[in-house]
Motif scaffolding. Structure first.
Motif, mmCIF file in Angstrom:
data_model
loop_
_atom_site.group_PDB
_atom_site.id
_atom_site.type_symbol
_atom_site.label_atom_id
_atom_site.label_comp_id
_atom_site.label_asym_id
_atom_site.label_seq_id
_atom_site.Cartn_x
_atom_site.Cartn_y
_atom_site.Cartn_z
ATOM 1 N N GLU A 153 0.819 -1.206 0.000
ATOM 2 C CA GLU A 153 0.000 0.000 0.000
ATOM 3 C C GLU A 153 0.857 1.261 0.000
ATOM 4 O O GLU A 153 0.510 2.252 -0.634
ATOM 5 C CB GLU A 153 -0.965 -0.014 1.181
ATOM 6 N N ARG A 154 1.990 1.215 0.687
ATOM 7 C CA ARG A 154 2.897 2.370 0.716
ATOM 8 C C ARG A 154 3.411 2.679 -0.684
ATOM 9 O O ARG A 154 3.609 3.837 -1.049
ATOM 10 C CB ARG A 154 4.072 2.097 1.655
ATOM 11 N N LEU A 155 3.608 1.652 -1.495
ATOM 12 C CA LEU A 155 4.173 1.831 -2.835
ATOM 13 C C LEU A 155 3.118 1.841 -3.941
ATOM 14 O O LEU A 155 3.447 1.751 -5.117
ATOM 15 C CB LEU A 155 5.207 0.731 -3.114
ATOM 16 N N ALA A 156 1.854 1.983 -3.585
ATOM 17 C CA ALA A 156 0.789 1.935 -4.581
ATOM 18 C C ALA A 156 0.965 2.982 -5.686
ATOM 19 O O ALA A 156 0.774 2.691 -6.859
ATOM 20 C CB ALA A 156 -0.567 2.089 -3.905
ATOM 21 N N VAL A 157 1.321 4.195 -5.316
ATOM 22 C CA VAL A 157 1.527 5.249 -6.320
ATOM 23 C C VAL A 157 2.704 4.885 -7.217
ATOM 24 O O VAL A 157 2.632 5.012 -8.441
ATOM 25 C CB VAL A 157 1.743 6.627 -5.657
ATOM 26 N N ALA A 158 3.779 4.406 -6.630
ATOM 27 C CA ALA A 158 4.961 4.017 -7.418
ATOM 28 C C ALA A 158 4.611 2.916 -8.405
ATOM 29 O O ALA A 158 5.030 2.957 -9.563
ATOM 30 C CB ALA A 158 6.086 3.568 -6.487
ATOM 31 N N GLU B 115 10.249 2.720 -13.393
ATOM 32 C CA GLU B 115 9.534 1.558 -13.899
ATOM 33 C C GLU B 115 9.601 0.368 -12.944
ATOM 34 O O GLU B 115 8.737 -0.501 -12.989
ATOM 35 C CB GLU B 115 10.063 1.154 -15.275
ATOM 36 N N ALA B 116 10.585 0.314 -12.086
ATOM 37 C CA ALA B 116 10.676 -0.772 -11.103
ATOM 38 C C ALA B 116 9.559 -0.654 -10.067
ATOM 39 O O ALA B 116 9.139 -1.650 -9.481
ATOM 40 C CB ALA B 116 12.046 -0.769 -10.421
ATOM 41 N N GLY B 117 9.081 0.569 -9.844
ATOM 42 C CA GLY B 117 7.954 0.774 -8.942
ATOM 43 C C GLY B 117 8.275 0.579 -7.472
ATOM 44 O O GLY B 117 7.378 0.373 -6.668
ATOM 45 N N ASP B 118 9.553 0.683 -7.115
ATOM 46 C CA ASP B 118 9.898 0.482 -5.708
ATOM 47 C C ASP B 118 10.316 1.762 -5.002
ATOM 48 O O ASP B 118 10.740 1.745 -3.862
ATOM 49 C CB ASP B 118 10.963 -0.596 -5.551
ATOM 50 N N THR B 119 10.156 2.892 -5.700
ATOM 51 C CA THR B 119 10.442 4.195 -5.108
ATOM 52 C C THR B 119 9.318 5.138 -5.495
ATOM 53 O O THR B 119 8.986 5.261 -6.671
ATOM 54 C CB THR B 119 11.776 4.769 -5.642
ATOM 55 N N GLU B 120 8.729 5.776 -4.516
ATOM 56 C CA GLU B 120 7.637 6.701 -4.812
ATOM 57 C C GLU B 120 8.188 7.945 -5.503
ATOM 58 O O GLU B 120 9.095 8.604 -4.995
ATOM 59 C CB GLU B 120 6.931 7.094 -3.515
ATOM 60 N N PRO B 121 7.664 8.258 -6.693
ATOM 61 C CA PRO B 121 8.188 9.415 -7.431
ATOM 62 C C PRO B 121 7.759 10.734 -6.798
ATOM 63 O O PRO B 121 6.681 10.831 -6.195
ATOM 64 C CB PRO B 121 7.560 9.250 -8.819
ATOM 65 N N LYS B 122 8.604 11.718 -6.948
ATOM 66 C CA LYS B 122 8.270 13.065 -6.472
ATOM 67 C C LYS B 122 7.279 13.689 -7.447
ATOM 68 O O LYS B 122 7.278 13.373 -8.650
ATOM 69 C CB LYS B 122 9.521 13.941 -6.436
ATOM 70 N N LEU B 123 6.469 14.587 -6.938
ATOM 71 C CA LEU B 123 5.528 15.291 -7.796
ATOM 72 C C LEU B 123 6.275 16.057 -8.889
ATOM 73 O O LEU B 123 5.827 16.099 -10.042
ATOM 74 C CB LEU B 123 4.661 16.234 -6.959
ATOM 75 N N SER B 124 7.414 16.617 -8.556
ATOM 76 C CA SER B 124 8.193 17.366 -9.556
ATOM 77 C C SER B 124 8.657 16.439 -10.687
ATOM 78 O O SER B 124 8.724 16.859 -11.847
ATOM 79 C CB SER B 124 9.388 18.055 -8.901
ATOM 80 N N THR B 125 8.958 15.194 -10.371
ATOM 81 C CA THR B 125 9.349 14.227 -11.407
ATOM 82 C C THR B 125 8.175 13.920 -12.318
ATOM 83 O O THR B 125 8.311 13.867 -13.544
ATOM 84 C CB THR B 125 9.872 12.925 -10.759
ATOM 85 N N LEU B 126 6.996 13.729 -11.724
ATOM 86 C CA LEU B 126 5.802 13.468 -12.527
ATOM 87 C C LEU B 126 5.478 14.661 -13.429
ATOM 88 O O LEU B 126 5.131 14.484 -14.600
ATOM 89 C CB LEU B 126 4.620 13.138 -11.628
ATOM 90 N N MET B 127 5.610 15.870 -12.904
ATOM 91 C CA MET B 127 5.358 17.069 -13.706
ATOM 92 C C MET B 127 6.355 17.154 -14.863
ATOM 93 O O MET B 127 5.983 17.507 -15.978
ATOM 94 C CB MET B 127 5.442 18.328 -12.843
#
Length: 103
Positions: free
Chosen positions: A26-31, A67-79
């Motif tokens: 659940e902690r990594l759901a966004v990632a 792409e590994a999905g094991d680190t939650e991305p920063k909002l700035s990275t998504l932007m």
């Protein structure tokens, strides 16, 4: 002795019974959701990780980590990704789930 095949969904359901695993999942759901979005984008556009990295102005290892999905991305990275790829991204957060919607 041959092992019985098990679907990802069945394996995940079994693993989610463990409270520690569930908390981490659940902690990594966004990632995880962002990873699926990026992989889908690359597949749709016939890009390698290096090609996507060039378009996004990032390094290939950064794309691989996302792409590994094991680190939650920063909002700035998504932007940065949304702007450089000129594609919308919506993240829908609810108490029970995370959904990433790409238009």
């Amino acid at each position: 002795m041959a092992r019985e095949a098990i679907s990802f969904e069945a394996l995940l359901e079994r693993e989610l019974a463990d409270p520690e695993f569930r908390a981490e999942w659940e902690r990594l759901a966004v990632a995880h959701a962002v990873a699926l979005w990026l992989i889908g984008y690359r597949a749709e556009h016939g890009l390698s990780q290096s090609g996507l990295a060039r378009l996004a102005g990032m390094s290939q290892p950064t794309i691989a980590r996302l792409e590994a999905g094991d680190t939650e991305p920063k909002l700035s990275t998504l932007m940065r990704l949304v702007r450089s790829l000129a594609t919308p991204l919506s993240v829908h957060l609810t108490p029970a789930s995370v959904e990433v919607l790409a238009a």
